[in-house]
Structures are given as C-alpha cells and as structure tokens.
Write an enzyme that holds these catalytic residues in place. Structure first.
Site, PDB file in Angstrom:
ATOM      1  N   TYR A   1       0.979  -1.286   0.129  1.00 36.47           N
ATOM      2  CA  TYR A   1       0.045   0.152  -0.133  1.00 36.47           C
ATOM      3  C   TYR A   1       0.829   1.128  -0.026  1.00 36.47           C
ATOM      4  CZ  TYR A   1      -2.812   3.874   2.024  1.00 36.47           C
ATOM      5  OH  TYR A   1      -3.539   4.920   2.174  1.00 36.47           O
TER       6      TYR A   1
ATOM      7  N   LYS B   1       1.585   4.217  -2.725  1.00 38.89           N
ATOM      8  CA  LYS B   1       1.100   5.451  -2.513  1.00 38.89           C
ATOM      9  C   LYS B   1       2.366   6.570  -2.688  1.00 38.89           C
ATOM     10  CE  LYS B   1      -2.250   6.787  -0.817  1.00 38.89           C
ATOM     11  NZ  LYS B   1      -3.711   7.096  -1.664  1.00 38.89           N
TER      12      LYS B   1
HETATM   13  N1  LIG Z   1      -8.243   5.985   6.086  1.00 39.89           N
HETATM   14  C1  LIG Z   1      -7.052   6.165   6.426  1.00 39.89           C
HETATM   15  O1  LIG Z   1      -6.755   6.240   7.662  1.00 39.89           O
HETATM   16  C2  LIG Z   1      -6.199   6.953   5.292  1.00 39.89           C
HETATM   17  C3  LIG Z   1      -6.732   6.920   4.029  1.00 39.89           C
HETATM   18  N2  LIG Z   1      -5.677   7.546   3.178  1.00 39.89           N
HETATM   19  C4  LIG Z   1      -5.977   7.625   1.867  1.00 39.89           C
HETATM   20  O2  LIG Z   1      -7.301   8.375   1.807  1.00 39.89           O
HETATM   21  C5  LIG Z   1      -8.184   7.686   0.515  1.00 39.89           C
HETATM   22  C6  LIG Z   1      -9.686   7.385   1.015  1.00 39.89           C
HETATM   23  O3  LIG Z   1      -9.278   6.491   1.877  1.00 39.89           O
HETATM   24  P1  LIG Z   1     -10.697   5.659   2.660  1.00 39.89           P
HETATM   25  O4  LIG Z   1     -11.841   6.557   2.497  1.00 39.89           O
HETATM   26  O5  LIG Z   1     -10.223   5.294   4.055  1.00 39.89           O
HETATM   27  O6  LIG Z   1     -10.800   4.312   1.877  1.00 39.89           O
HETATM   28  P2  LIG Z   1     -12.402   3.817   1.327  1.00 39.89           P
HETATM   29  O7  LIG Z   1     -11.693   2.239   0.909  1.00 39.89           O
HETATM   30  O8  LIG Z   1     -13.196   4.135   2.287  1.00 39.89           O
HETATM   31  O9  LIG Z   1     -12.720   4.486  -0.141  1.00 39.89           O
HETATM   32  C7  LIG Z   1     -11.941   4.327  -1.182  1.00 39.89           C
HETATM   33  C8  LIG Z   1     -12.976   4.084  -2.431  1.00 39.89           C
HETATM   34  O10 LIG Z   1     -12.310   3.937  -3.623  1.00 39.89           O
HETATM   35  C9  LIG Z   1     -13.036   2.557  -4.186  1.00 39.89           C
HETATM   36  N3  LIG Z   1     -12.122   1.918  -5.248  1.00 39.89           N
HETATM   37  C10 LIG Z   1     -11.210   1.313  -4.864  1.00 39.89           C
HETATM   38  N4  LIG Z   1     -10.413   0.904  -6.324  1.00 39.89           N
HETATM   39  C11 LIG Z   1     -11.057   1.208  -6.995  1.00 39.89           C
HETATM   40  C12 LIG Z   1     -10.972   1.415  -8.599  1.00 39.89           C
HETATM   41  N5  LIG Z   1     -10.111   0.640  -9.294  1.00 39.89           N
HETATM   42  N6  LIG Z   1     -11.733   2.348  -9.373  1.00 39.89           N
HETATM   43  C13 LIG Z   1     -12.863   3.129  -8.842  1.00 39.89           C
HETATM   44  N7  LIG Z   1     -12.952   2.835  -7.389  1.00 39.89           N
HETATM   45  C14 LIG Z   1     -12.120   2.441  -6.509  1.00 39.89           C
HETATM   46  C15 LIG Z   1     -13.151   1.683  -3.327  1.00 39.89           C
HETATM   47  O11 LIG Z   1     -14.120   0.713  -3.818  1.00 39.89           O
HETATM   48  P3  LIG Z   1     -14.203  -0.630  -2.729  1.00 39.89           P
HETATM   49  O12 LIG Z   1     -14.381  -0.272  -1.305  1.00 39.89           O
HETATM   50  O13 LIG Z   1     -15.167  -1.450  -3.425  1.00 39.89           O
HETATM   51  O14 LIG Z   1     -12.858  -1.082  -2.652  1.00 39.89           O
HETATM   52  C16 LIG Z   1     -13.755   2.875  -2.012  1.00 39.89           C
HETATM   53  O15 LIG Z   1     -15.227   3.029  -2.303  1.00 39.89           O
HETATM   54  C17 LIG Z   1      -7.000   6.618   0.026  1.00 39.89           C
HETATM   55  O16 LIG Z   1      -6.487   7.307  -1.239  1.00 39.89           O
HETATM   56  C18 LIG Z   1      -6.395   6.372   1.008  1.00 39.89           C
HETATM   57  O17 LIG Z   1      -5.081   5.802   0.584  1.00 39.89           O
HETATM   58  C19 LIG Z   1      -4.574   8.444   3.747  1.00 39.89           C
HETATM   59  C20 LIG Z   1      -4.246   8.352   4.909  1.00 39.89           C
HETATM   60  C21 LIG Z   1      -4.893   7.732   6.028  1.00 39.89           C
HETATM   61  C1  LIG Z   2      -5.232  -4.603  16.380  1.00 38.16           C
HETATM   62  C2  LIG Z   2      -4.629  -3.218  16.869  1.00 38.16           C
HETATM   63  C3  LIG Z   2      -3.175  -3.226  17.209  1.00 38.16           C
HETATM   64  C4  LIG Z   2      -4.827  -1.854  15.774  1.00 38.16           C
HETATM   65  C5  LIG Z   2      -6.284  -1.623  15.552  1.00 38.16           C
HETATM   66  C6  LIG Z   2      -6.373  -0.243  14.932  1.00 38.16           C
HETATM   67  C7  LIG Z   2      -5.661  -0.326  13.464  1.00 38.16           C
HETATM   68  C8  LIG Z   2      -6.615  -0.782  12.786  1.00 38.16           C
HETATM   69  C9  LIG Z   2      -5.492   1.011  12.972  1.00 38.16           C
HETATM   70  C10 LIG Z   2      -4.466   1.996  13.983  1.00 38.16           C
HETATM   71  C11 LIG Z   2      -3.412   2.851  13.072  1.00 38.16           C
HETATM   72  C12 LIG Z   2      -4.347   3.095  11.677  1.00 38.16           C
HETATM   73  C13 LIG Z   2      -3.707   3.628  10.553  1.00 38.16           C
HETATM   74  C14 LIG Z   2      -4.174   3.201   9.388  1.00 38.16           C
HETATM   75  C15 LIG Z   2      -5.168   2.017   9.055  1.00 38.16           C
HETATM   76  C16 LIG Z   2      -5.850   1.469  10.376  1.00 38.16           C
HETATM   77  C17 LIG Z   2      -4.938   1.390  11.870  1.00 38.16           C
HETATM   78  C18 LIG Z   2      -3.665   0.357  11.305  1.00 38.16           C
HETATM   79  C19 LIG Z   2      -3.450   3.502   8.045  1.00 38.16           C
HETATM   80  C20 LIG Z   2      -2.570   2.400   7.662  1.00 38.16           C
HETATM   81  C21 LIG Z   2      -4.722   3.567   6.831  1.00 38.16           C
HETATM   82  C22 LIG Z   2      -3.852   4.204   5.505  1.00 38.16           C
HETATM   83  C23 LIG Z   2      -2.779   5.133   5.588  1.00 38.16           C
HETATM   84  O1  LIG Z   2      -2.449   5.855   4.837  1.00 38.16           O
HETATM   85  C24 LIG Z   2      -2.072   5.363   6.974  1.00 38.16           C
HETATM   86  C25 LIG Z   2      -2.892   4.805   8.161  1.00 38.16           C
HETATM   87  C26 LIG Z   2      -1.904   5.086   9.526  1.00 38.16           C
HETATM   88  C27 LIG Z   2      -2.696   4.354  10.560  1.00 38.16           C
END
Ligand SMILES: NC(=O)C1=CN([C@@H]2O[C@H](COP(=O)(O)OP(=O)(O)OC[C@H]3O[C@@H](n4cnc5c(N)ncnc54)[C@H](OP(=O)(O)O)[C@@H]3O)[C@@H](O)[C@H]2O)C=CC1
Ligand SMILES: CC(C)CCC[C@@H](C)[C@H]1CC[C@H]2C3=C(CC[C@]12C)[C@@]1(C)CCC(=O)C[C@@H]1CC3
Length: 345
Positions: free
Chosen positions: A144, A148
């Site tokens: 991942y 990214k």
């Molecule tokens: N959540 C976090 O803590 C963090 C997230 N990010 C970034 O933020 C962004 C959003 O994350 P988040 O909202 O948590 O993720 P989600 O999985 O909730 O949202 C991503 C969406 O993109 C869709 N998707 C995946 N692949 C494709 C594709 N090939 N074509 C069209 N749509 C697609 C997914 O569908 P499906 O669910 O069916 O795969 C989903 O609806 C991502 O870029 C992630 O890398 C960055 C830092 C932290």
């Molecule tokens: C089982 C436990 C030790 C941890 C449970 C919580 C975790 C699922 C989350 C804690 C920090 C989170 C995190 C992300 C995903 C969910 C956690 C691992 C990311 C990897 C999501 C995508 C990113 O870009 C970075 C995030 C860092 C923190």
C-alpha cells in the site's frame, strides 16, 4: 464547429466518492454549493445533486464522462490498505493514477487534488513532528505505502501550468470518524475476540489521528487555493488534527467509549513485531492450503508501537488550514456513530 463549454469552477468530480473519506468530502462539497460527479467502483448511497458514474478508474473511457465539464477532480480512491495484493495496488494506485492524469488532461480539467498519505515517509521507525521535506520511505512497510509513494510522485510531477493542469497532494494520517470501515471496526473486532488486553511497548508513543472533517477541510482549502500563481502547485501537505496523542490512549478512549475494557498489560515491542512477522510469513506460505488473516500484522504492530506524528505548519501557512473539530469532540462523535459496535449490542 462544436463549442467547448467552459467548465464551471463549482463543478467537480470525486474519484472514490463512495468510500469513507470520499462520501464525507462529497457531502461538504454539496454544502458549499458545488455540483458533484462521483466515480467509483461501487455506489454506496444516493444524494440529490450527485451523479454517480460506476467503473474502474483504470478504464479511461469509463472515467471521461464523469469529468465532462468539470474543472476540479479529487482522487481519493485506493484499494484497502489491509489487502496484501501487490498486483492490485500497482494496477490501481500506479497505473490507474496515470490514467486519471491522462483523463484530466483530455477532459480539460484544471485542478487535481490527490489524497496521498503521511505514511509515504514511514519505514516502521519513529517519526516525530515530521515535515513534508522528509525523504520518501526507501523501505516502505507494505505494498500500500510503496504504491502511495509512486502515486504521489506521479500526481505532483503532472503539475504543469503550460498544459493547464495544476496538482496538489494532501497527506492525512489515521483518518477516523463516522462510517470509517477500518479503524474502529478492526479495533472492536479485536476487542470482541479478547485481543485488546495488551499494550505493545511502553505505551508512550505519540501518533496523529485525524478526524475526517478536518481531512475534508484540508482538501477543499487546497482545491480553492490551487491557482497558477499560488505556492501550493505540485506540493504535498500534511493534514492532521495537530494534536498528537498516545496511540494507546486513543485506542482506550474509543474502546471505553464503546463499553470495552482498555488494554492494560504491556508486551515488548520487539517480541510482538517478531511474532507478527512470523505469522505473516506463515500465512503467506500456507495461502495455497488455508487462508487466515492475522489481526496483528507487522504493519499494524509498527503503527501501534512507534511514534508517527507530523507537522502541519506548511498547511497552516499556505492553505490557512486549522483543524475544525478537536480530537476529544471527534472521538465522542465517532463513538456515538457506532451504536451497533457497542459492547453487548
Ligand atoms: N483511512 C485512512 O486512515 C487514510 C486514508 N488515506 C487515503 O485516503 C483515501 C480514501 O481512503 P478511505 O476513504 O479510507 O478508503 P475507502 O476504501 O473507504 O474508499 C476508497 C474508495 O475507492 C474505491 N475504489 C477502489 N478501487 C477502485 C477502482 N479501481 N476504481 C474506482 N474506485 C475504486 C473503493 O471501492 P471498494 O471499497 O469497493 O474497494 C472505495 O469506495 C485513499 O486514497 C487512502 O489511501 C490516507 C491516509 C490515511
Ligand atoms: C489491532 C490493533 C493493534 C490496531 C487496531 C487499529 C488499526 C486498525 C489502525 C491503527 C492505526 C491505523 C492506520 C491506518 C489503518 C488502520 C490502523 C492500522 C492506515 C494504515 C490507513 C492508511 C494510511 O495511509 C495510513 C494509516 C495509518 C494509521
């Protein structure tokens, strides 16, 4: 001769708009008077004023109709970080992002805002108050993160005032809030299976957790400030709650808020990391025979046992960013939004 309609600067597209962050972004954009097209592989809701376009972002012909007469595109789609599928990450995050950029140029889109991640500089060791000029991770902790990094480079390099496409990358960290499909559900699942009794390491490591509305706010500020003469073109920006918190205090607040016990017993970081690595290898070797997904992956253990918090001064200076929801309030709103995950529910 066909006349090209000049895109209104209040028309935008959100790629990944059915996801957790994407949907919050769409809701705020509508509030602010934008008309929104969502492009996603799935449709998870309906809202007046939102046109859904379903498809895979690797398919330019599917993407183009979503960008018609649009001046601004947000790209926040990605496969879930928990997936172990290297091919999928490379296809969607790298090749797919190239296609998104080509489609933006072809459709005459003027601004592209990428949701990157602060983890692009994280190698599994401490980052304290990290700034945007830290080098990209040479040894990213998983596929991942590896993809990214490439995705962010592609988008920032595509910023070209001559060609008329301006780009910027937002790097959030640890997004949480209502409807989040990973952090709270994974945590509660681990607690229900009796796996959240332990604190990995001494429990003092500080981490950024960012309430989803702050992340949305950062995206919209960046989009609205992105102009040919602005200093933000082609740059990445950390967006956090600006309130680093002890990882295990945050986990405890969420767990206790939902009626579960807080983790209490300490385990040495190196021991847990070593065990997680062994389990991960075992799962990889046994994959053709049995499929199991360990809760404590090396990536999660690294995130749970190290410092990783980031400085967002650049966003304050250039975007006028300031978190709009504090951490305490964000946790309370998150806990309240998950009645079905409460202990005993
Ligand atoms: N959540 C976090 O803590 C963090 C997230 N990010 C970034 O933020 C962004 C959003 O994350 P988040 O909202 O948590 O993720 P989600 O999985 O909730 O949202 C991503 C969406 O993109 C869709 N998707 C995946 N692949 C494709 C594709 N090939 N074509 C069209 N749509 C697609 C997914 O569908 P499906 O669910 O069916 O795969 C989903 O609806 C991502 O870029 C992630 O890398 C960055 C830092 C932290
Ligand atoms: C089982 C436990 C030790 C941890 C449970 C919580 C975790 C699922 C989350 C804690 C920090 C989170 C995190 C992300 C995903 C969910 C956690 C691992 C990311 C990897 C999501 C995508 C990113 O870009 C970075 C995030 C860092 C923190």
């Amino acid at each position: 001769m066909a006349t090209r309609v000049r895109p209104s600067n209040k028309r935008c597209a959100v790629i990944g708009g059915s996801g957790f962050l994407g949907r919050h972004l769409v809701e705020k954009l509508l509030d602010r008077g934008y008309s929104v097209s969502v492009f996603d592989i799935r449709q998870s809701y309906e809202l007046p004023g939102v046109a859904f376009h379903l498809g895979d972002l690797c398919d330019k012909q599917a993407l183009l109709p979503a960008m018609k007469d649009v001046s601004l595109v947000f790209h926040c789609a990605s496969p879930a970080p928990a997936s172990d599928d290297r091919g999928l990450f490379e296809r969607v995050n790298i090749q797919g992002t190239r296609i998104v950029i080509q489609a933006c140029i072809e459709a005459g889109v003027q601004k592209l805002v990428l949701t990157s991640s602060a983890s692009v500089v994280f190698e599994g060791t401490d980052i304290k108050n990290g700034r945007e000029d830290l080098p990209y991770a040479k040894k990213p902790i998983d596929y991942y993160t590896e993809t990214k990094i490439e995705q962010e480079k592609l988008v920032l390099e595509a910023c070209d005032k001559e060609k008329g496409l301006l780009t910027v990358a937002i790097r959030p960290h640890g997004i949480f809030g209502p409807r989040d499909p990973q952090l709270v559900p994974i945590l509660v699942d681990a607690a229900r299976r009796g796996k959240m009794k332990f604190i990995i390491g001494d429990g003092t490591n500080l981490v950024d957790f960012t309430f989803v509305e702050n992340v949305v706010h950062g995206h919209i500020l960046a989009a609205e400030r992105l102009r040919p003469d602005s200093p933000i073109c082609g740059k990445p920006y950390h967006i956090t709650n600006d309130e680093p918190v002890k990882f295990w205090d945050f986990m405890s607040d969420v767990l206790v808020g939902l009626g579960y016990a807080a983790p209490r017993y300490h385990l040495p970081y190196a021991l847990v990391y070593g065990l997680a690595l062994l389990l991960w290898l075992l799962a990889l070797i046994l994959r053709p025979l049995v499929s199991f997904k360990p809760t404590f992956t090396p990536m999660r253990v690294a995130l749970a046992g190290t410092h990783h918090y980031y400085n967002c001064e650049r966003a304050k200076q250039d975007l006028g960013y300031k978190p709009v929801v504090g951490l305490k309030d964000g946790i309370a709103r998150t806990v309240q939004s998950y009645p079905h995950l409460r202990q005993g529910a």
